[in-house]
Motif scaffolding. Sequence first.
Motif, PDB file in Angstrom:
ATOM      1  N   ALA A 298      -6.536 -11.888   5.197  1.00  0.00           N
ATOM      2  CA  ALA A 298      -5.141 -12.295   5.070  1.00  0.00           C
ATOM      3  C   ALA A 298      -4.910 -12.782   3.657  1.00  0.00           C
ATOM      4  N   VAL A 299      -3.679 -12.622   3.180  1.00  0.00           N
ATOM      5  CA  VAL A 299      -3.300 -13.078   1.847  1.00  0.00           C
ATOM      6  C   VAL A 299      -2.169 -14.091   1.994  1.00  0.00           C
ATOM      7  N   TYR A 300      -2.297 -15.202   1.281  1.00  0.00           N
ATOM      8  CA  TYR A 300      -1.280 -16.253   1.316  1.00  0.00           C
ATOM      9  C   TYR A 300      -0.719 -16.481  -0.079  1.00  0.00           C
ATOM     10  N   ASN A 301       0.587 -16.618  -0.151  1.00  0.00           N
ATOM     11  CA  ASN A 301       1.232 -17.068  -1.384  1.00  0.00           C
ATOM     12  C   ASN A 301       1.625 -18.517  -1.137  1.00  0.00           C
ATOM     13  N   ARG A 302       0.810 -19.423  -1.723  1.00  0.00           N
ATOM     14  CA  ARG A 302       0.891 -20.835  -1.384  1.00  0.00           C
ATOM     15  C   ARG A 302       0.643 -20.972   0.129  1.00  0.00           C
ATOM     16  N   ASP A 303       1.596 -21.368   0.928  1.00  0.00           N
ATOM     17  CA  ASP A 303       1.328 -21.554   2.358  1.00  0.00           C
ATOM     18  C   ASP A 303       1.877 -20.426   3.224  1.00  0.00           C
ATOM     19  N   GLU A 304       2.489 -19.427   2.608  1.00  0.00           N
ATOM     20  CA  GLU A 304       3.100 -18.342   3.368  1.00  0.00           C
ATOM     21  C   GLU A 304       2.169 -17.135   3.446  1.00  0.00           C
ATOM     22  N   CYS A 305       1.927 -16.658   4.666  1.00  0.00           N
ATOM     23  CA  CYS A 305       1.115 -15.459   4.843  1.00  0.00           C
ATOM     24  C   CYS A 305       1.958 -14.233   4.498  1.00  0.00           C
ATOM     25  N   ILE A 306       1.517 -13.464   3.508  1.00  0.00           N
ATOM     26  CA  ILE A 306       2.277 -12.297   3.079  1.00  0.00           C
ATOM     27  C   ILE A 306       1.564 -10.985   3.411  1.00  0.00           C
TER      28      ILE A 306
ATOM     29  N   PHE B 271       1.344  -4.466   7.672  1.00  0.00           N
ATOM     30  CA  PHE B 271       0.305  -5.276   7.036  1.00  0.00           C
ATOM     31  C   PHE B 271       0.933  -6.311   6.097  1.00  0.00           C
ATOM     32  N   TYR B 272       1.863  -5.860   5.253  1.00  0.00           N
ATOM     33  CA  TYR B 272       2.580  -6.790   4.381  1.00  0.00           C
ATOM     34  C   TYR B 272       3.788  -7.352   5.134  1.00  0.00           C
ATOM     35  N   LYS B 273       4.054  -8.641   4.935  1.00  0.00           N
ATOM     36  CA  LYS B 273       5.080  -9.339   5.698  1.00  0.00           C
ATOM     37  C   LYS B 273       6.427  -9.390   4.984  1.00  0.00           C
ATOM     38  N   PHE B 274       6.549  -8.726   3.838  1.00  0.00           N
ATOM     39  CA  PHE B 274       7.818  -8.707   3.127  1.00  0.00           C
ATOM     40  C   PHE B 274       8.845  -7.870   3.895  1.00  0.00           C
ATOM     41  N   LYS B 275      10.115  -8.134   3.654  1.00  0.00           N
ATOM     42  CA  LYS B 275      11.178  -7.350   4.268  1.00  0.00           C
ATOM     43  C   LYS B 275      11.239  -5.980   3.606  1.00  0.00           C
ATOM     44  N   ALA B 276      11.183  -4.937   4.405  1.00  0.00           N
ATOM     45  CA  ALA B 276      11.170  -3.569   3.869  1.00  0.00           C
ATOM     46  C   ALA B 276      12.571  -3.121   3.461  1.00  0.00           C
ATOM     47  N   LEU B 277      12.611  -2.246   2.479  1.00  0.00           N
ATOM     48  CA  LEU B 277      13.865  -1.607   2.095  1.00  0.00           C
ATOM     49  C   LEU B 277      14.250  -0.580   3.156  1.00  0.00           C
ATOM     50  N   ALA B 278      15.479  -0.093   3.094  1.00  0.00           N
ATOM     51  CA  ALA B 278      15.911   0.966   4.008  1.00  0.00           C
ATOM     52  C   ALA B 278      15.040   2.208   3.776  1.00  0.00           C
ATOM     53  N   PRO B 279      14.724   2.970   4.828  1.00  0.00           N
ATOM     54  CA  PRO B 279      13.845   4.130   4.680  1.00  0.00           C
ATOM     55  C   PRO B 279      14.267   5.097   3.583  1.00  0.00           C
ATOM     56  N   ASP B 280      15.571   5.368   3.447  1.00  0.00           N
ATOM     57  CA  ASP B 280      15.996   6.298   2.411  1.00  0.00           C
ATOM     58  C   ASP B 280      15.737   5.751   1.017  1.00  0.00           C
ATOM     59  N   MET B 281      15.813   4.415   0.861  1.00  0.00           N
ATOM     60  CA  MET B 281      15.505   3.798  -0.431  1.00  0.00           C
ATOM     61  C   MET B 281      14.014   3.870  -0.725  1.00  0.00           C
ATOM     62  N   VAL B 282      13.172   3.694   0.308  1.00  0.00           N
ATOM     63  CA  VAL B 282      11.725   3.803   0.136  1.00  0.00           C
ATOM     64  C   VAL B 282      11.372   5.212  -0.354  1.00  0.00           C
ATOM     65  N   VAL B 283      11.950   6.209   0.297  1.00  0.00           N
ATOM     66  CA  VAL B 283      11.696   7.595  -0.101  1.00  0.00           C
ATOM     67  C   VAL B 283      12.203   7.835  -1.519  1.00  0.00           C
TER      68      VAL B 283
ATOM     69  N   GLN C 208      -3.138 -20.769  -9.632  1.00  0.00           N
ATOM     70  CA  GLN C 208      -3.589 -19.669  -8.784  1.00  0.00           C
ATOM     71  C   GLN C 208      -2.908 -19.785  -7.421  1.00  0.00           C
ATOM     72  N   PRO C 209      -1.707 -19.254  -7.301  1.00  0.00           N
ATOM     73  CA  PRO C 209      -0.927 -19.460  -6.070  1.00  0.00           C
ATOM     74  C   PRO C 209      -1.317 -18.550  -4.918  1.00  0.00           C
ATOM     75  N   TYR C 210      -2.177 -17.534  -5.170  1.00  0.00           N
ATOM     76  CA  TYR C 210      -2.535 -16.593  -4.105  1.00  0.00           C
ATOM     77  C   TYR C 210      -3.924 -16.906  -3.575  1.00  0.00           C
ATOM     78  N   ARG C 211      -4.056 -16.812  -2.252  1.00  0.00           N
ATOM     79  CA  ARG C 211      -5.351 -17.027  -1.613  1.00  0.00           C
ATOM     80  C   ARG C 211      -5.679 -15.821  -0.739  1.00  0.00           C
ATOM     81  N   LEU C 212      -6.895 -15.356  -0.845  1.00  0.00           N
ATOM     82  CA  LEU C 212      -7.397 -14.281   0.006  1.00  0.00           C
ATOM     83  C   LEU C 212      -8.393 -14.880   0.984  1.00  0.00           C
ATOM     84  N   LYS C 213      -8.061 -14.791   2.255  1.00  0.00           N
ATOM     85  CA  LYS C 213      -8.933 -15.304   3.308  1.00  0.00           C
ATOM     86  C   LYS C 213      -9.624 -14.130   3.982  1.00  0.00           C
ATOM     87  N   VAL C 214     -10.942 -14.110   3.915  1.00  0.00           N
ATOM     88  CA  VAL C 214     -11.738 -13.039   4.515  1.00  0.00           C
ATOM     89  C   VAL C 214     -12.494 -13.608   5.703  1.00  0.00           C
TER      90      VAL C 214
END
Length: 280
Positions: free
Chosen positions: A74-82, A158-170, A214-220
């Motif tokens: 898991a990857v955290y940006n400060r306390d938020e799992c992203i 896998f990533y918790k960010f809000k996705a763009l509209a499918p046509d924008m992704v394409v 170092q605001p990002y943490r990788l938890k393995v």
Amino acid sequence: MGNQMDKLSHLSYAEIPTVDPHGVDTEEGPRIGVSYIFSNDDDELGDGCAADGTMKDPNQEEKQFDRRDEVESAVYNRDECIYEKSVKSANLEVSSPENLLNRCKAGDLVEFVAIGLLPHWAVYVGDFQVVHLHRAEVKNSFLTDASQGRRCRIVNDFYKFKALAPDMVVQNAMEQMGLKNRELSWRNSECFAAWCRFGRREFKMGGEIRIGKQPYRLKVDMSDKHSHMLEFQSLEDTIMEKRRNDQLGRKAMLQELAAHFRRVCLTPDSRAPAFCLFLR
């Protein structure tokens, strides 16, 4: 482009310690890990190569993926799992490219996996085709060709960010086709595909200002009760280490960590015996 970075050599755990070089997380809470300086991951450099750099026969059955050796992280940006790859939160099952085509929709992110290889990511754009960063160039390929015999899965969640509209992704993916070498703004196929879907500058080379923190943490995850925590200055560096662990596989990664902790046990530190005990 203005945000290009020079290649740097990858260093070991002991060579770039942060606050605490031990980096084990127990049920008592996390401890500070380490940071890294990386060479250019770009799986176009690793495609077709084993973890030791030797070439693999593309027809070997060895490419079949073993879920039991998958690294959960898991990857955290400060306390938020992203980012999270866990049997508890995502479907990690893989299938053949032919079977995956029945489930793919335009704008989906596809991950190709195989034993000993860096994972390869692509953006499905419809009509059985993907756009992906491969061998220092953004290309359009049929999904079955891009797989190169690997198993695959859809990894939209896998990533918790809000996705763009499918046509924008394409559109994001298609507009980058043909870019190569110094024109590129991404260090590997995962950063490129994730940028297309989420549109966040953190996935680009130099997309974040490094100010010493170092605001990002990788938890393995190492076991049900233990995990290894590392800290990084940027999401880009965090992804590089996550991908390296994926290439090594769970067994080799645990062996590497065990070797590191044994070295720690030889250093004068009041907590060292606890780590030695953990390794037994």
